[in-house]
Design a protein around this motif. Structure first.
Motif, mmCIF file in Angstrom:
data_model
loop_
_atom_site.group_PDB
_atom_site.id
_atom_site.type_symbol
_atom_site.label_atom_id
_atom_site.label_comp_id
_atom_site.label_asym_id
_atom_site.label_seq_id
_atom_site.Cartn_x
_atom_site.Cartn_y
_atom_site.Cartn_z
ATOM 1 N N VAL A 165 0.854 -1.187 0.000
ATOM 2 C CA VAL A 165 0.000 0.000 0.000
ATOM 3 C C VAL A 165 0.891 1.239 0.000
ATOM 4 O O VAL A 165 1.928 1.272 0.664
ATOM 5 C CB VAL A 165 -0.966 -0.003 1.210
ATOM 6 N N GLN A 166 0.491 2.219 -0.779
ATOM 7 C CA GLN A 166 1.224 3.481 -0.866
ATOM 8 C C GLN A 166 0.340 4.582 -0.286
ATOM 9 O O GLN A 166 -0.874 4.579 -0.501
ATOM 10 C CB GLN A 166 1.536 3.795 -2.322
ATOM 11 N N THR A 211 -3.446 3.807 -1.289
ATOM 12 C CA THR A 211 -3.762 3.111 -2.536
ATOM 13 C C THR A 211 -2.983 1.806 -2.593
ATOM 14 O O THR A 211 -1.792 1.778 -2.278
ATOM 15 C CB THR A 211 -3.346 3.978 -3.751
ATOM 16 N N ILE A 212 -3.633 0.745 -3.027
ATOM 17 C CA ILE A 212 -2.940 -0.532 -3.224
ATOM 18 C C ILE A 212 -2.152 -0.442 -4.522
ATOM 19 O O ILE A 212 -2.701 -0.112 -5.565
ATOM 20 C CB ILE A 212 -3.941 -1.703 -3.295
ATOM 21 N N VAL A 213 -0.845 -0.723 -4.450
ATOM 22 C CA VAL A 213 -0.001 -0.668 -5.649
ATOM 23 C C VAL A 213 0.434 -2.050 -6.121
ATOM 24 O O VAL A 213 0.861 -2.206 -7.258
ATOM 25 C CB VAL A 213 1.234 0.247 -5.451
ATOM 26 N N ALA A 229 -6.172 -1.101 7.787
ATOM 27 C CA ALA A 229 -5.075 -1.024 8.757
ATOM 28 C C ALA A 229 -4.363 0.319 8.682
ATOM 29 O O ALA A 229 -4.045 0.931 9.709
ATOM 30 C CB ALA A 229 -4.086 -2.161 8.523
ATOM 31 N N VAL A 230 -4.122 0.793 7.472
ATOM 32 C CA VAL A 230 -3.447 2.079 7.293
ATOM 33 C C VAL A 230 -4.314 3.211 7.834
ATOM 34 O O VAL A 230 -3.850 4.067 8.588
ATOM 35 C CB VAL A 230 -3.102 2.324 5.804
ATOM 36 N N LYS A 231 -5.587 3.197 7.488
ATOM 37 C CA LYS A 231 -6.496 4.266 7.920
ATOM 38 C C LYS A 231 -6.703 4.252 9.436
ATOM 39 O O LYS A 231 -6.741 5.311 10.066
ATOM 40 C CB LYS A 231 -7.841 4.119 7.212
ATOM 41 N N ASN A 232 -6.839 3.073 10.030
ATOM 42 C CA ASN A 232 -7.101 2.984 11.470
ATOM 43 C C ASN A 232 -5.926 3.431 12.324
ATOM 44 O O ASN A 232 -6.102 3.785 13.482
ATOM 45 C CB ASN A 232 -7.489 1.558 11.858
ATOM 46 N N GLY A 233 -4.728 3.413 11.783
ATOM 47 C CA GLY A 233 -3.555 3.837 12.546
ATOM 48 C C GLY A 233 -3.334 5.334 12.543
ATOM 49 O O GLY A 233 -2.535 5.848 13.330
ATOM 50 N N VAL A 286 4.197 0.561 2.250
ATOM 51 C CA VAL A 286 4.340 -0.458 3.280
ATOM 52 C C VAL A 286 3.833 -1.760 2.691
ATOM 53 O O VAL A 286 2.778 -1.792 2.055
ATOM 54 C CB VAL A 286 3.536 -0.093 4.556
ATOM 55 N N GLU A 287 4.597 -2.820 2.888
ATOM 56 C CA GLU A 287 4.186 -4.145 2.412
ATOM 57 C C GLU A 287 3.796 -5.004 3.610
ATOM 58 O O GLU A 287 4.535 -5.096 4.580
ATOM 59 C CB GLU A 287 5.328 -4.825 1.661
#
Length: 113
Positions: free
Chosen positions: A54-55, A68-70, A84-88, A107-108
């Motif tokens: 995700v970027q 965004t998923i890359v 996960a990205v948004k909740n952090g 982040v992978e």
């Protein structure tokens, strides 16, 4: 009664103050960030291993934008990674010495069955 009032006033003022970054440079920040995202991740349970990258952009204050998923080896897992990205958010602030207002990063996350 006066003591309670003072504590209440302080609790209203403190969140407004800018938080100092515990990081001296971006390398330290980029070591922290994947772990911070991973802590919020509830993986999609799959029959086999997968990876999702995700970027997103991190603002100076630690807020994120544009996740965004890359890259993904399991499309069904994408929503859990974005969540996960948004909740952090907000994450810890970028290093104080970093001159820009934001930084783009990836982040992978890997699911190993």
């Amino acid at each position: 009664m006066k003591k309670l009032f003072i504590i209440l006033c302080l609790s209203l003022i403190l969140p407004i103050m800018a938080e100092e970054s515990p990081f001296e440079n971006l390398n330290q920040y980029f070591n922290y960030l994947p772990n911070a995202v991973h802590k919020n991740w509830i993986p999609y349970q799959a029959e086999s291993n997968y990876e999702v990258t995700v970027q997103f952009r991190v603002k100076k204050n630690g807020e994120i934008t544009e996740p965004t998923i890359v890259n993904s080896t399991n499309e069904k897992a994408n929503a859990s990674v974005l969540e996960a990205v948004k909740n952090g958010s907000p994450y810890k602030p970028l290093p104080d010495k970093y001159p820009s207002e934001s930084v783009n990063t990836q982040v992978e996350l890997r699911y190993i069955k």
